[in-house]
Scaffold this active site. Structure first.
Site, PDB file in Angstrom:
ATOM      1  NE  ARG A 156      42.123  45.334  28.585  1.00  0.00           N
ATOM      2  CZ  ARG A 156      41.103  45.013  29.284  1.00  0.00           C
ATOM      3  NH1 ARG A 156      39.920  45.805  28.853  1.00  0.00           N
ATOM      4  NH2 ARG A 156      40.956  44.207  29.921  1.00  0.00           N
ATOM      5  NE  ARG A 196      40.956  43.404  34.690  1.00  0.00           N
ATOM      6  CZ  ARG A 196      40.464  42.767  33.430  1.00  0.00           C
ATOM      7  NH1 ARG A 196      39.581  43.413  32.692  1.00  0.00           N
ATOM      8  NH2 ARG A 196      41.506  42.111  32.817  1.00  0.00           N
ATOM      9  CE  LYS A 239      51.067  40.746  41.588  1.00  0.00           C
ATOM     10  NZ  LYS A 239      50.627  41.951  41.157  1.00  0.00           N
ATOM     11  N   PRO A 256      54.111  40.715  47.392  1.00  0.00           N
ATOM     12  CG  PRO A 256      53.315  42.701  46.227  1.00  0.00           C
ATOM     13  CD  PRO A 256      54.419  42.274  47.334  1.00  0.00           C
ATOM     14  CG  ASP A 258      54.773  39.239  39.938  1.00  0.00           C
ATOM     15  OD1 ASP A 258      55.668  38.524  40.102  1.00  0.00           O
ATOM     16  OD2 ASP A 258      54.789  40.069  39.128  1.00  0.00           O
TER      17      ASP A 258
END
Length: 298
Positions: A156, A196, A239, A256, A258
């Site tokens: 997506r 977003r 992040k 980063p 996660d």
DNA sequence: TGCCAGGGCGCCG
DNA sequence: CGGCGCCATGGC
């Protein structure tokens, strides 16, 4: 150091004819001395969203407004389609991180481990991820892409970015900050960007207005200053900021964190993991640990 | 059908 | 500052 073995105009091969939209022939270079470079790992590890596999050894996509394909049939050598010698030197050597000595980085990361146990883990991660390159992508494109990536899945993410390019980009390239700022929140929301939309718009406006200067961030050596500047944008947290600085600004000290990295560190480094000791190459260790945990161990 | 996606924000204790 | 519900959407 990577070097050009051959440069010529090639007839577009069958498997790339659709991608290059019927062009008769295109400039190509064959690049040797690529070391452990792996096109598959580099383009399939979730750092770039505009490249797709064409076959087992070929990836094609768009970066910096150019459509290119990367093909790798033998270790250490790659074939770049729609790339001239000049374009390779100006852009793609750097983009593909072929100007970095990853063998030396790999050794550094293993040697940086404080004990034998941690060294064994890092060795396994390096071997699993060997060949991954941290691409040097366009800063603004990377900023928007990783805002889009939050709480989202890769298919997506790719779809939304494609819609942004088709709707607001100039013939296939990524939209400018001005184009996305002018689009407005409602039109960005209409592209199924969800919550977003306001984040994308805020980022575009702040860059278009000059309030955030991406060139300054690019040349700034103080990581904390860069991180703080990006995190004034709504929707940019620790992040996303780290991903943008790592993949879009070449700040390889970015790390980063996660869910996969958290799991990796908890499982393999129960006594702690000193990111600072990895200095400028922490982000590359992160990429190896991520790949190791996500695709090998996971 | 639900769970979850390379998160971040706002709010609450 | 640590935890938690929520945010939009669609892939699987």
């Amino acid at each position: 150091m990577a070097y050009i073995q051959n440069e010529s105009f090639f007839p577009v091969p069958e498997h790339l004819r659709t991608f290059f939209d019927g062009a008769a022939e295109i400039p190509c270079v064959t690049v040797g001395g690529c070391g452990s470079f792996s096109a598959a790992k580099t383009f399939d590890c979730g750092q770039a969203f505009r490249f797709d596999p064409v076959n087992d050894v070929t990836f094609a996509g768009t970066a910096f407004g150019c459509r290119i394909a990367v093909e790798q049939t033998v270790p250490g050598t790659i074939h770049l389609y729609n790339v001239s010698r000049e374009q390779f030197e100006l852009r793609w050597r750097h983009y593909l991180a072929l100007d970095e000595d990853y063998d030396a980085i790999d050794r550094f990361l293993i040697d940086a481990m404080p004990n034998e146990r941690d060294r064994a883990v890092m060795t396994a991660a390096v071997e699993a991820g060997r060949g991954i390159r941290i691409l040097r992508q366009d800063p603004f494109e990377t900023l928007i892409s990783f805002i889009v990536s939050q709480n989202n899945n890769i298919p997506r993410i790719k779809k939304i970015i494609r819609a942004l390019c088709e709707t607001y980009g100039e013939n296939g390239s990524f939209p400018t900050p001005e184009a996305l700022a002018d689009a407005g929140v409602d039109n960005l929301f209409a592209l199924r960007t969800g919550f977003r939309a306001k984040y994308i718009h805020d980022a575009a406006c702040r860059v278009a207005s000059g309030e955030i200067n991406l060139d300054e961030i690019l040349s700034c050596d103080d990581y904390n200053v860069c991180d703080a500047a990006l995190r004034t944008i709504r929707g940019v947290g620790p992040k996303v900021s780290a991903c943008v600085l790592l993949y879009g600004f070449g700040k390889t000290e970015a790390f980063p964190v996660d869910v996969w990295i958290k799991k990796s560190l908890e499982r393999h480094f129960p006594d702690g993991f000193d990111v600072k000791s990895l200095g400028k190459y922490a982000g590359i260790a992160q990429q190896y640990l991520f790949y190791y945990e996500r695709y090998i161990n996971g």
